[in-house]
Design a protein around this motif. Structure first.
Motif, PDB file in Angstrom:
ATOM      1  N   MET A  49       0.825  -1.206   0.000  1.00 25.18           N
ATOM      2  CA  MET A  49       0.000   0.000   0.000  1.00 25.18           C
ATOM      3  C   MET A  49       0.862   1.260   0.000  1.00 25.18           C
ATOM      4  O   MET A  49       0.534   2.253  -0.654  1.00 25.18           O
ATOM      5  CB  MET A  49      -0.947  -0.019   1.192  1.00 25.18           C
ATOM      6  CG  MET A  49      -2.009  -1.110   1.080  1.00 25.18           C
ATOM      7  SD  MET A  49      -3.184  -1.145   2.443  1.00 25.18           S
ATOM      8  CE  MET A  49      -4.159   0.315   2.089  1.00 25.18           C
ATOM      9  N   ARG A  50       1.973   1.219   0.711  1.00 22.62           N
ATOM     10  CA  ARG A  50       2.872   2.382   0.689  1.00 22.62           C
ATOM     11  C   ARG A  50       3.449   2.593  -0.712  1.00 22.62           C
ATOM     12  O   ARG A  50       3.628   3.733  -1.153  1.00 22.62           O
ATOM     13  CB  ARG A  50       3.993   2.205   1.716  1.00 22.62           C
ATOM     14  CG  ARG A  50       3.591   2.595   3.136  1.00 22.62           C
ATOM     15  CD  ARG A  50       4.798   2.667   4.048  1.00 22.62           C
ATOM     16  NE  ARG A  50       5.339   1.337   4.289  1.00 22.62           N
ATOM     17  CZ  ARG A  50       4.950   0.553   5.297  1.00 22.62           C
ATOM     18  NH1 ARG A  50       4.025   0.967   6.142  1.00 22.62           N
ATOM     19  NH2 ARG A  50       5.484  -0.635   5.461  1.00 22.62           N
ATOM     20  N   LYS A  62      -3.934   9.303  -1.488  1.00 23.34           N
ATOM     21  CA  LYS A  62      -2.618   9.083  -0.886  1.00 23.34           C
ATOM     22  C   LYS A  62      -2.730   9.059   0.637  1.00 23.34           C
ATOM     23  O   LYS A  62      -2.184   8.163   1.299  1.00 23.34           O
ATOM     24  CB  LYS A  62      -1.657  10.192  -1.322  1.00 23.34           C
ATOM     25  CG  LYS A  62      -0.236  10.056  -0.771  1.00 23.34           C
ATOM     26  CD  LYS A  62       0.627  11.206  -1.256  1.00 23.34           C
ATOM     27  CE  LYS A  62       2.059  11.068  -0.771  1.00 23.34           C
ATOM     28  NZ  LYS A  62       2.757   9.944  -1.415  1.00 23.34           N
ATOM     29  N   ASN A  63      -3.460  10.028   1.187  1.00 24.44           N
ATOM     30  CA  ASN A  63      -3.604  10.108   2.645  1.00 24.44           C
ATOM     31  C   ASN A  63      -4.334   8.893   3.210  1.00 24.44           C
ATOM     32  O   ASN A  63      -3.943   8.347   4.245  1.00 24.44           O
ATOM     33  CB  ASN A  63      -4.352  11.388   3.027  1.00 24.44           C
ATOM     34  CG  ASN A  63      -3.565  12.642   2.680  1.00 24.44           C
ATOM     35  OD1 ASN A  63      -2.335  12.607   2.587  1.00 24.44           O
ATOM     36  ND2 ASN A  63      -4.266  13.749   2.477  1.00 24.44           N
ATOM     37  N   ARG A  64      -5.404   8.489   2.534  1.00 23.11           N
ATOM     38  CA  ARG A  64      -6.169   7.327   2.991  1.00 23.11           C
ATOM     39  C   ARG A  64      -5.312   6.070   3.022  1.00 23.11           C
ATOM     40  O   ARG A  64      -5.313   5.306   3.989  1.00 23.11           O
ATOM     41  CB  ARG A  64      -7.356   7.081   2.052  1.00 23.11           C
ATOM     42  CG  ARG A  64      -8.570   7.961   2.250  1.00 23.11           C
ATOM     43  CD  ARG A  64      -9.598   7.574   1.208  1.00 23.11           C
ATOM     44  NE  ARG A  64     -10.825   8.352   1.280  1.00 23.11           N
ATOM     45  CZ  ARG A  64     -11.806   8.254   0.390  1.00 23.11           C
ATOM     46  NH1 ARG A  64     -11.688   7.424  -0.632  1.00 23.11           N
ATOM     47  NH2 ARG A  64     -12.897   8.983   0.514  1.00 23.11           N
ATOM     48  N   ILE A  65      -4.583   5.854   1.933  1.00 23.62           N
ATOM     49  CA  ILE A  65      -3.813   4.617   1.816  1.00 23.62           C
ATOM     50  C   ILE A  65      -2.634   4.618   2.786  1.00 23.62           C
ATOM     51  O   ILE A  65      -2.332   3.597   3.414  1.00 23.62           O
ATOM     52  CB  ILE A  65      -3.355   4.415   0.359  1.00 23.62           C
ATOM     53  CG1 ILE A  65      -4.578   4.100  -0.518  1.00 23.62           C
ATOM     54  CG2 ILE A  65      -2.332   3.291   0.251  1.00 23.62           C
ATOM     55  CD1 ILE A  65      -4.278   3.946  -1.991  1.00 23.62           C
ATOM     56  N   GLU A  69       2.937   6.057  -3.181  1.00 25.05           N
ATOM     57  CA  GLU A  69       4.055   6.879  -3.653  1.00 25.05           C
ATOM     58  C   GLU A  69       3.700   7.673  -4.906  1.00 25.05           C
ATOM     59  O   GLU A  69       4.197   8.782  -5.106  1.00 25.05           O
ATOM     60  CB  GLU A  69       5.278   5.994  -3.932  1.00 25.05           C
ATOM     61  CG  GLU A  69       5.973   5.497  -2.674  1.00 25.05           C
ATOM     62  CD  GLU A  69       7.165   4.610  -2.995  1.00 25.05           C
ATOM     63  OE1 GLU A  69       7.406   4.376  -4.209  1.00 25.05           O
ATOM     64  OE2 GLU A  69       7.834   4.144  -2.060  1.00 25.05           O
ATOM     65  N   SER A  70       2.849   7.108  -5.752  1.00 26.62           N
ATOM     66  CA  SER A  70       2.519   7.771  -7.021  1.00 26.62           C
ATOM     67  C   SER A  70       1.219   8.567  -6.942  1.00 26.62           C
ATOM     68  O   SER A  70       0.747   9.074  -7.959  1.00 26.62           O
ATOM     69  CB  SER A  70       2.403   6.728  -8.139  1.00 26.62           C
ATOM     70  OG  SER A  70       1.364   5.805  -7.851  1.00 26.62           O
TER      71      SER A  70
END
Length: 221
Positions: free
Chosen positions: A76-77, A88-91, A81-82
């Protein structure tokens, strides 16, 4: 044979050879387009690792369960990254929660499978939100069929995640997801769909995801 006649005959023969040679040559082969694959959702590894983490937890293999949780968090990180903005914040937030859960599982601090549910539910919803955006991008940059395949997988994973790890769907939520599945089917068949219809469908699903996320956040306070 007179010189002029000989020259004319020679020219005719040369033209004939030229034409014969040209028609014998094969024309340029038409480049074949790769067949559209039955797309799996991009970056499916988190889903698989989360499922394996559950299975190993049920079997009492907490060490392996924790390893799968760590692998899911790392995947998930990498996805995040992309990305930018809320996806992005949720993941990233979900990945941090999974890491914390992995540590607790590894140290035998959790014995109840239900304790995994909120974290796994949040992960499934975070990934679904990102994949809705992926669907829209594929609609414009790849093909309608590819977007439909991605949307189909996304809704399947999302519904499974909500029902298995959060709660049963209410009639409105079920209608929203069923409509999205119908849209996915139409896209995969090549039916024409307006941009407005697609955006409205994706926004409706994302609205439900936002609601489920708030429910999980409030439950953990």
């Amino acid at each position: 044979m007179k010189p002029k006649i000989a020259l004319v005959l020679t020219a005719i023969v040369m033209i004939g050879w030229s034409c014969e040679s040209r028609y014998d040559q094969k024309g340029p082969e038409t480049e074949k387009q790769p067949a559209l694959k039955e797309a799996s959702v991009t970056e499916i590894e988190p889903d698989n690792d989360l499922l394996q983490a559950e299975n190993k937890f049920i079997q009492g293999d907490y060490t392996t369960s924790a390893s799968h949780l760590e692998a899911a968090a790392e995947a998930m990180r990498q996805i995040a990254e992309s990305l930018k903005g809320k996806h992005k914040n949720r993941i990233e937030s979900s990945a941090s929660d999974i890491d914390a859960l992995a540590d607790e599982v590894a140290h035998n601090k959790i014995k109840d499978l239900g304790s995994l549910n909120p974290v796994i539910a949040k992960a499934g919803q975070a990934l679904a939100g990102y994949r809705l955006e992926l669907t829209e991008n594929e609609f414009f940059t790849v093909s309608e069929a590819q977007a439909g395949a991605t949307l189909k997988k996304t809704i399947e994973q999302l519904e499974k995640s909500v029902v298995s790890h959060h709660r049963a769907l209410d009639p409105v939520e079920k209608t929203v997801l069923d409509h999205a599945t119908d849209i996915a089917s139409r896209l995969r068949k090549g039916d024409k769909l307006t941009t407005e219809d697609l955006k409205a469908t994706l926004q409706s699903v994302d609205h439900e995801i936002e609601k489920w996320q708030h429910e999980l956040d409030n439950a953990n306070r």
